[in-house]
Design a protein around this motif. Structure first.
Motif, PDB file in Angstrom:
ATOM      1  N   TYR A 146     -12.816  -2.600  -6.107  1.00 15.14           N
ATOM      2  CA  TYR A 146     -12.541  -3.257  -7.385  1.00 15.14           C
ATOM      3  C   TYR A 146     -11.768  -4.558  -7.200  1.00 15.14           C
ATOM      4  O   TYR A 146     -11.833  -5.451  -8.015  1.00 15.14           O
ATOM      5  N   ASP A 147     -11.050  -4.690  -6.084  1.00 16.14           N
ATOM      6  CA  ASP A 147     -10.274  -5.908  -5.846  1.00 16.14           C
ATOM      7  C   ASP A 147     -11.146  -7.155  -5.873  1.00 16.14           C
ATOM      8  O   ASP A 147     -10.764  -8.185  -6.414  1.00 16.14           O
ATOM      9  N   ALA A 148     -12.326  -7.063  -5.286  1.00 10.85           N
ATOM     10  CA  ALA A 148     -13.221  -8.217  -5.220  1.00 10.85           C
ATOM     11  C   ALA A 148     -13.663  -8.640  -6.609  1.00 10.85           C
ATOM     12  O   ALA A 148     -13.764  -9.821  -6.919  1.00 10.85           O
ATOM     13  N   VAL A 149     -13.908  -7.686  -7.479  1.00  9.30           N
ATOM     14  CA  VAL A 149     -14.342  -8.003  -8.834  1.00  9.30           C
ATOM     15  C   VAL A 149     -13.224  -8.685  -9.608  1.00  9.30           C
ATOM     16  O   VAL A 149     -13.427  -9.682 -10.277  1.00  9.30           O
ATOM     17  N   VAL A 150     -12.024  -8.163  -9.501  1.00 14.12           N
ATOM     18  CA  VAL A 150     -10.892  -8.752 -10.202  1.00 14.12           C
ATOM     19  C   VAL A 150     -10.627 -10.162  -9.724  1.00 14.12           C
ATOM     20  O   VAL A 150     -10.338 -11.065 -10.486  1.00 14.12           O
TER      21      VAL A 150
ATOM     22  N   TYR B 265      -9.016   5.887  -9.871  1.00 17.14           N
ATOM     23  CA  TYR B 265      -7.738   5.326 -10.305  1.00 17.14           C
ATOM     24  C   TYR B 265      -7.232   4.216  -9.389  1.00 17.14           C
ATOM     25  O   TYR B 265      -6.286   3.502  -9.720  1.00 17.14           O
ATOM     26  N   VAL B 266      -7.836   4.055  -8.229  1.00 15.37           N
ATOM     27  CA  VAL B 266      -7.455   2.967  -7.320  1.00 15.37           C
ATOM     28  C   VAL B 266      -7.761   1.605  -7.940  1.00 15.37           C
ATOM     29  O   VAL B 266      -7.193   0.587  -7.560  1.00 15.37           O
ATOM     30  N   ASN B 267      -8.626   1.577  -8.938  1.00 12.96           N
ATOM     31  CA  ASN B 267      -9.047   0.314  -9.533  1.00 12.96           C
ATOM     32  C   ASN B 267      -8.074  -0.227 -10.581  1.00 12.96           C
ATOM     33  O   ASN B 267      -8.256  -1.345 -11.052  1.00 12.96           O
TER      34      ASN B 267
ATOM     35  N   ALA C 196      -4.393   1.329  -3.624  1.00 14.95           N
ATOM     36  CA  ALA C 196      -4.780   0.012  -3.120  1.00 14.95           C
ATOM     37  C   ALA C 196      -3.531  -0.843  -2.966  1.00 14.95           C
ATOM     38  O   ALA C 196      -2.588  -0.740  -3.767  1.00 14.95           O
ATOM     39  N   LYS C 197      -3.516  -1.685  -1.966  1.00 15.10           N
ATOM     40  CA  LYS C 197      -2.345  -2.517  -1.714  1.00 15.10           C
ATOM     41  C   LYS C 197      -2.078  -3.455  -2.876  1.00 15.10           C
ATOM     42  O   LYS C 197      -0.932  -3.796  -3.172  1.00 15.10           O
TER      43      LYS C 197
ATOM     44  N   ASN D 210       6.690  -0.365  -6.384  1.00 14.92           N
ATOM     45  CA  ASN D 210       6.708  -1.824  -6.280  1.00 14.92           C
ATOM     46  C   ASN D 210       7.628  -2.446  -7.331  1.00 14.92           C
ATOM     47  O   ASN D 210       8.346  -3.399  -7.057  1.00 14.92           O
ATOM     48  N   TRP D 211       7.584  -1.905  -8.548  1.00 14.35           N
ATOM     49  CA  TRP D 211       8.391  -2.421  -9.653  1.00 14.35           C
ATOM     50  C   TRP D 211       9.135  -1.274 -10.333  1.00 14.35           C
ATOM     51  O   TRP D 211       8.728  -0.116 -10.245  1.00 14.35           O
ATOM     52  N   THR D 212      10.230  -1.631 -11.025  1.00 19.59           N
ATOM     53  CA  THR D 212      11.005  -0.647 -11.782  1.00 19.59           C
ATOM     54  C   THR D 212      11.075  -1.064 -13.247  1.00 19.59           C
ATOM     55  O   THR D 212      11.138  -2.248 -13.568  1.00 19.59           O
ATOM     56  N   TRP D 213      11.098  -0.056 -14.116  1.00 21.42           N
ATOM     57  CA  TRP D 213      11.149  -0.266 -15.566  1.00 21.42           C
ATOM     58  C   TRP D 213      12.171   0.723 -16.115  1.00 21.42           C
ATOM     59  O   TRP D 213      11.874   1.885 -16.316  1.00 21.42           O
ATOM     60  N   THR D 214      13.416   0.250 -16.302  1.00 27.65           N
ATOM     61  CA  THR D 214      14.490   1.152 -16.706  1.00 27.65           C
ATOM     62  C   THR D 214      15.486   0.422 -17.601  1.00 27.65           C
ATOM     63  O   THR D 214      15.330  -0.753 -17.926  1.00 27.65           O
ATOM     64  N   TYR D 215      16.565   1.126 -17.958  1.00 27.21           N
ATOM     65  CA  TYR D 215      17.659   0.570 -18.748  1.00 27.21           C
ATOM     66  C   TYR D 215      18.619  -0.246 -17.888  1.00 27.21           C
ATOM     67  O   TYR D 215      19.552  -0.877 -18.412  1.00 27.21           O
TER      68      TYR D 215
END
Length: 427
Positions: free
Chosen positions: A55-59, A114-116, A141-142, A169-174
């Motif tokens: 899916y990476d190539a399509v995106v 779900y890798v996509n 996927a990386k 990779n990322w955090t979403w918190t208070y």
């Protein structure tokens, strides 16, 4: 003779023009046919490529496509907060900076893989569920961003499992230092701009000046402090020396009235109405001493014309208007009782606690703003293409001693410890 020569010249020119026009017509027709054929062929190729797992190539090729966000399934109440916005409509309705994002809990909508997905959001409750780690993705996927979503206090909800290191990779918190900062409350100026929470907020410099109009607001109040307990437990009631505070207040004929959890029942009009009409102060305890953890508990005071006595581990100067609250940790119980009595018996001092209303409003923050920020990050090419993970995530989430929080009490056998920690072997 001249006429004949001229006629021959015109005939030659007519022939040349006609031939040129015919040639151009044929060329244009061929070009149109070739373009149409090529376009159809390319569509066919895209349709074929869309079935490919890569899916990476399509995106990469279709940068204007939607950014797909998968909320990893969970049955917890906290996860339901994330699951209520299915589709793209919420981004449009809330006028997010970027609206080309799509939220779903369906792992199969992108070629049944779900890798996509561009991002996968994991609610923190997954990591406490029995066998929760066995339900995590087996592949990734990386280019994907794994996002940790946590809105429960870190001091009472540490993450013990070693597998979370280098996982997100990322955090979403208070927490202020999250990639996506999502507070429970927000302070706006009267124009509607958010002023706080903010690490460097500057409040108006005349918030200690009282106004006569505030006296009407408190004219019916006769009682000192109220506290409405939403969560029950003996530890909550005793941990801050409330017995001492009650004893200290009694010396001034003042009381601390506790509602709920086997204590007083809310009156017929409800606890909110009682706070507004009868109480000068409200005991606003968030149930945690975690850094940056300030919940909607203070709104029981701010929205009902009472002064909050705040209890928690946050730097409240970053969250609440100056001189609009009393910090419990700045006083002993005796001194706090004396100060409450002083403010009640001096209306000008007490009324000054409401001067913030001339400049600000305090309300619950929009829960969806975190999704807006996530969509914005997914559209930021530089940040999205930068690969990084939280190497020491457990310490980032809870900076205290994990050994004290994670090890079961009274356990002596190594096998029991490792089983309890579920693969955690290092602190």
């Amino acid at each position: 003779m001249y006429l004949v020569s001229r006629t021959e010249t015109f005939a030659k020119l007519f022939f040349i023009v006609s031939f040129t026009g015919l040639f151009m017509y044929v060329a244009l027709a061929f070009y149109s046919f070739h373009t149409a054929y090529t376009t159809v062929s390319q569509i066919g190729k895209f349709q074929e490529n869309s079935k490919i797992k890569n899916y990476d190539a399509v995106v990469e090729r279709f940068e204007k496509d939607l950014k797909y966000i998968l909320v990893w399934s969970s049955n917890s109440e906290q996860a339901e907060t994330l699951l209520q916005y299915e589709g793209q409509e919420a981004f449009i309705e809330r006028d997010c900076p970027e609206i080309n994002c799509y939220i779903t809990t369906n792992k199969t909508i992108l070629n049944d893989d779900y890798v996509n997905f561009d991002a996968i959001v994991f609610n923190m409750s997954i990591f406490w569920q029995p066998g929760g780690f066995s339900k995590l993705p087996e592949r990734r996927a990386k280019r994907q961003k794994y996002v940790f979503y946590g809105m429960l206090p870190s001091d009472s909800h540490p993450i013990c499992n070693l597998r979370v290191e280098n996982f997100f990779n990322w955090t979403w918190t208070y927490k202020f230092y999250s990639d996506i900062y999502s507070p429970f409350i927000e302070v706006k100026n009267l124009v509607g701009n958010v002023v706080a929470p903010n690490r460097n907020v500057i409040w108006k410099n005349d918030l200690r000046t009282s106004t006569k109009s505030d006296a009407v607001r408190v004219s019916t109040k006769t009682k000192a402090v109220a506290w409405v307990m939403d969560k029950c437990g003996p530890k909550i009631y005793t941990m801050f020396g409330l017995t001492k505070l009650r004893k200290a207040l009694k010396q001034f004929n003042l009381t601390l009235d506790v509602y709920g959890c086997g204590n007083l029942n809310c009156p017929e009009g409800g606890c909110a109405e009682a706070i507004q009409k009868e109480y000068y102060f409200y005991f606003a305890y968030d149930g945690s001493m975690a850094e940056d953890y300030v919940t909607t508990e203070v709104l029981k005071a701010y929205l009902n014309d009472a002064v909050p006595i705040v209890v928690g581990g946050a730097d409240f100067t970053r969250f609440l208007p100056e001189n609009s609250y009393i910090n419990y940790h700045f006083y002993t119980e005796d001194k706090l009782a004396a100060y409450l009595h002083y403010t009640i018996t001096n209306p000008a001092v007490y009324n000054a606690f409401f001067n913030w209303k001339k400049y600000y409003t305090v309300n619950k923050a929009d829960e969806f703003k975190g999704y807006c920020d996530l969509c914005k990050l997914l559209n930021d090419k530089k940040k999205f293409n930068t690969f990084s993970t939280y190497e020491n995530f457990r310490s980032w989430w809870y900076y205290g001693s994990l050994k004290d929080k994670c090890l079961p009490k009274g356990t002596t056998k190594l096998s029991e410890i490792t089983a309890y920690l579920n693969e955690t072997v290092r602190f």
